[in-house]
Design a protein around this motif. Structure first.
Motif, PDB file in Angstrom:
ATOM      1  N   UNK A 292     -10.350  -4.915  -7.701  1.00  0.00           N
ATOM      2  CA  UNK A 292     -11.202  -3.836  -8.200  1.00  0.00           C
ATOM      3  C   UNK A 292     -11.299  -2.724  -7.161  1.00  0.00           C
ATOM      4  N   UNK A 293     -11.713  -1.544  -7.632  1.00  0.00           N
ATOM      5  CA  UNK A 293     -11.842  -0.389  -6.746  1.00  0.00           C
ATOM      6  C   UNK A 293     -12.694   0.671  -7.424  1.00  0.00           C
ATOM      7  N   UNK A 294     -13.372   1.478  -6.603  1.00  0.00           N
ATOM      8  CA  UNK A 294     -14.167   2.588  -7.136  1.00  0.00           C
ATOM      9  C   UNK A 294     -13.279   3.820  -7.304  1.00  0.00           C
ATOM     10  N   UNK A 295     -12.138   3.632  -7.930  1.00  0.00           N
ATOM     11  CA  UNK A 295     -11.187   4.717  -8.125  1.00  0.00           C
ATOM     12  C   UNK A 295      -9.779   4.244  -7.857  1.00  0.00           C
ATOM     13  N   UNK A 296      -8.816   4.907  -8.466  1.00  0.00           N
ATOM     14  CA  UNK A 296      -7.429   4.509  -8.317  1.00  0.00           C
ATOM     15  C   UNK A 296      -7.032   3.471  -9.353  1.00  0.00           C
ATOM     16  N   UNK A 297      -5.734   3.199  -9.412  1.00  0.00           N
ATOM     17  CA  UNK A 297      -5.184   2.234 -10.365  1.00  0.00           C
ATOM     18  C   UNK A 297      -4.492   1.123  -9.589  1.00  0.00           C
ATOM     19  N   UNK A 298      -4.845  -0.101  -9.887  1.00  0.00           N
ATOM     20  CA  UNK A 298      -4.249  -1.231  -9.201  1.00  0.00           C
ATOM     21  C   UNK A 298      -2.891  -1.603  -9.773  1.00  0.00           C
ATOM     22  N   UNK A 299      -1.918  -1.847  -8.887  1.00  0.00           N
ATOM     23  CA  UNK A 299      -0.570  -2.234  -9.289  1.00  0.00           C
ATOM     24  C   UNK A 299      -0.076  -3.378  -8.402  1.00  0.00           C
ATOM     25  N   UNK A 300       0.913  -4.115  -8.916  1.00  0.00           N
ATOM     26  CA  UNK A 300       1.531  -5.160  -8.110  1.00  0.00           C
ATOM     27  C   UNK A 300       2.451  -4.520  -7.071  1.00  0.00           C
ATOM     28  N   UNK A 301       2.872  -5.330  -6.103  1.00  0.00           N
ATOM     29  CA  UNK A 301       3.788  -4.817  -5.086  1.00  0.00           C
ATOM     30  C   UNK A 301       5.078  -4.313  -5.718  1.00  0.00           C
ATOM     31  N   UNK A 302       5.608  -5.060  -6.669  1.00  0.00           N
ATOM     32  CA  UNK A 302       6.845  -4.640  -7.340  1.00  0.00           C
ATOM     33  C   UNK A 302       6.663  -3.304  -8.041  1.00  0.00           C
ATOM     34  N   UNK A 303       5.529  -3.116  -8.695  1.00  0.00           N
ATOM     35  CA  UNK A 303       5.269  -1.848  -9.379  1.00  0.00           C
ATOM     36  C   UNK A 303       5.098  -0.704  -8.375  1.00  0.00           C
ATOM     37  N   UNK A 304       4.481  -1.014  -7.233  1.00  0.00           N
ATOM     38  CA  UNK A 304       4.270   0.007  -6.207  1.00  0.00           C
ATOM     39  C   UNK A 304       5.564   0.415  -5.514  1.00  0.00           C
ATOM     40  N   UNK A 305       6.594  -0.379  -5.660  1.00  0.00           N
ATOM     41  CA  UNK A 305       7.885  -0.058  -5.069  1.00  0.00           C
ATOM     42  C   UNK A 305       8.889   0.412  -6.120  1.00  0.00           C
ATOM     43  N   UNK A 336      10.709  -0.648  -0.486  1.00  0.00           N
ATOM     44  CA  UNK A 336       9.617  -0.026   0.249  1.00  0.00           C
ATOM     45  C   UNK A 336       8.744   0.779  -0.704  1.00  0.00           C
ATOM     46  N   UNK A 337       7.607   1.205  -0.176  1.00  0.00           N
ATOM     47  CA  UNK A 337       6.697   2.074  -0.918  1.00  0.00           C
ATOM     48  C   UNK A 337       7.136   3.528  -0.766  1.00  0.00           C
ATOM     49  N   UNK A 338       6.556   4.444  -1.523  1.00  0.00           N
ATOM     50  CA  UNK A 338       6.904   5.861  -1.360  1.00  0.00           C
ATOM     51  C   UNK A 338       6.619   6.354   0.056  1.00  0.00           C
ATOM     52  N   UNK A 339       7.505   7.205   0.530  1.00  0.00           N
ATOM     53  CA  UNK A 339       7.343   7.834   1.840  1.00  0.00           C
ATOM     54  C   UNK A 339       7.278   9.347   1.673  1.00  0.00           C
ATOM     55  N   UNK A 340       6.687   9.999   2.667  1.00  0.00           N
ATOM     56  CA  UNK A 340       6.539  11.445   2.631  1.00  0.00           C
ATOM     57  C   UNK A 340       7.814  12.147   3.079  1.00  0.00           C
ATOM     58  N   UNK A 341       7.945  13.397   2.679  1.00  0.00           N
ATOM     59  CA  UNK A 341       9.171  14.163   2.909  1.00  0.00           C
ATOM     60  C   UNK A 341       9.573  14.226   4.371  1.00  0.00           C
ATOM     61  N   UNK A 342       8.585  14.200   5.290  1.00  0.00           N
ATOM     62  CA  UNK A 342       8.901  14.373   6.704  1.00  0.00           C
ATOM     63  C   UNK A 342       9.179  13.053   7.423  1.00  0.00           C
ATOM     64  N   UNK A 343       9.026  11.934   6.725  1.00  0.00           N
ATOM     65  CA  UNK A 343       9.277  10.631   7.345  1.00  0.00           C
ATOM     66  C   UNK A 343      10.757  10.269   7.292  1.00  0.00           C
ATOM     67  N   UNK A 344      11.181   9.492   8.274  1.00  0.00           N
ATOM     68  CA  UNK A 344      12.531   8.917   8.243  1.00  0.00           C
ATOM     69  C   UNK A 344      12.439   7.463   7.826  1.00  0.00           C
ATOM     70  N   UNK A 345      13.557   6.886   7.421  1.00  0.00           N
ATOM     71  CA  UNK A 345      13.573   5.503   6.967  1.00  0.00           C
ATOM     72  C   UNK A 345      13.106   4.542   8.034  1.00  0.00           C
TER      73      UNK A 345
END
Length: 347
Positions: A292-305, A336-345
């Protein structure tokens, strides 16, 4: 005679301008003061007359107090900065501060201040009061492309990068890691309390506190967009993976994979929220240990990747044009999860 005021009618001796012979440059945009050594940075800590000038780092600097000429600072290195400080991608290591409040490399960044391209590693900043951060205790200016890692501790409004990000304060393309702890409330991996804006930033810090404890921000009354947290978060009241508590702030296009533990008002993304201003954001129900959370949508690790999880909510990814062409996020699907444009692998 000593200097006299103009209205006294008695001439005195004019005090000449300071002779800055220990810094190359003139402190201007065309010729910034160049800092190459720890000795120069320590001298700058005593030269308040220069804190409105323009600086650039020319070399990496080690402030280890065990080295000759170094010391443990009892206050911020630069207490109130109104100028421009360009780290030029260089590293300042082993900054050690043991003091009261408004602690960091900078104590207070005013609305005119611009600080960017600085890496702070192995910081050890310990305060006994409020506004404690690795880079700055309080920020009203612009912080871009800065990073802080190490240990930051204090009482209230404690953050890995900035203690308090005030109303005009902006943090962009920046990050923090290490440990952040507070004995009271508003403790966050990136900033303790955000009244300003945070964009395209993240924290992987391990965060602990009592109340209003979050992986990215402890308390949010500003704007958080395109950001994430991935450390661990523990506290008592209002404990969340990304935000401990969201007051009247706005959080969009953000996510958390942080593990979260607490007693009251505990959530995978946000522990508590006073307004329904969290949207298009997610948390990992498996890594967080929270369903549970006071905001946001919960997803499994597979869905988050999986990219489609985010694309369907309008996230802007590299290579797609349906949502936008700014290319803010990228992902290695299934790895992996989403990364930001300025990050490297490798990050």
């Amino acid at each position: 005679d000593y200097p006299r005021l103009a209205w006294e009618g008695t001439p005195g001796n004019i005090i000449p301008e300071a002779n800055i012979d220990w810094l190359a440059g003139e402190g201007t945009a065309d010729s910034p003061y160049r800092i190459d050594t720890a000795e120069q940075l320590i001298l700058l800590s005593k030269a308040a007359v220069l804190w409105n000038k323009i600086f650039v780092l020319g070399e990496d600097i080690d402030l280890d107090p065990a080295l000759p000429g170094r010391r443990i600072f009892r206050q911020s290195v630069i207490q109130e900065f109104t100028g421009v400080f360009d780290g030029a991608g260089h590293v300042i290591s082993n900054l050690t501060i043991d003091g009261g409040q408004n602690l960091g490399l900078f104590g207070f960044l005013t609305a005119e201040a611009q600080v960017g391209n600085i890496e702070l590693v192995h910081v050890n900043v310990a305060g006994s009061a409020i506004y404690i951060g690795g880079l700055a205790g309080e920020n009203e200016g612009n912080v871009v492309a800065c990073y802080s890692s190490g240990s930051v501790s204090g009482t209230y409004e404690v953050g890995g990068l900035v203690g308090l990000n005030a109303g005009t304060g902006s943090i962009a393309a920046s990050s923090s890691s290490g440990t952040v702890s507070g004995t009271d409330s508003s403790v966050g991996g990136l900033t303790g309390w955000n009244y300003g804006t945070i964009d395209s930033s993240y924290s992987s810090s391990a965060v602990s506190g009592t109340g209003q404890v979050g992986g990215l921000v402890g308390s949010n009354s500003g704007s958080v967009e395109n950001s994430y947290s991935s450390g661990s978060v523990s506290g008592t009241n209002s404990v969340g993976g990304l935000a401990g508590v969201n007051y009247d702030g706005l959080i969009t296009y953000s996510y958390s994979t942080a593990s979260v533990s607490g007693t009251n008002y505990v959530g995978g993304f946000a522990g508590n929220s006073y307004q329904d201003n969290i949207s298009l954001s997610f948390w990992d129900v498996q890594t967080s240990g929270q369903t549970t959370s006071a905001g946001g949508i919960g997803k499994t690790t597979a869905e988050m990747q999986t990219a489609s999880t985010f694309l369907e909510s309008g996230w802007d990814f590299v290579g797609e044009t349906a949502n936008s062409i700014d290319d803010i996020w990228w992902i290695l699907e299934g790895q992996d999860y989403p990364r930001l444009w300025w990050e490297t692998a490798e990050q």
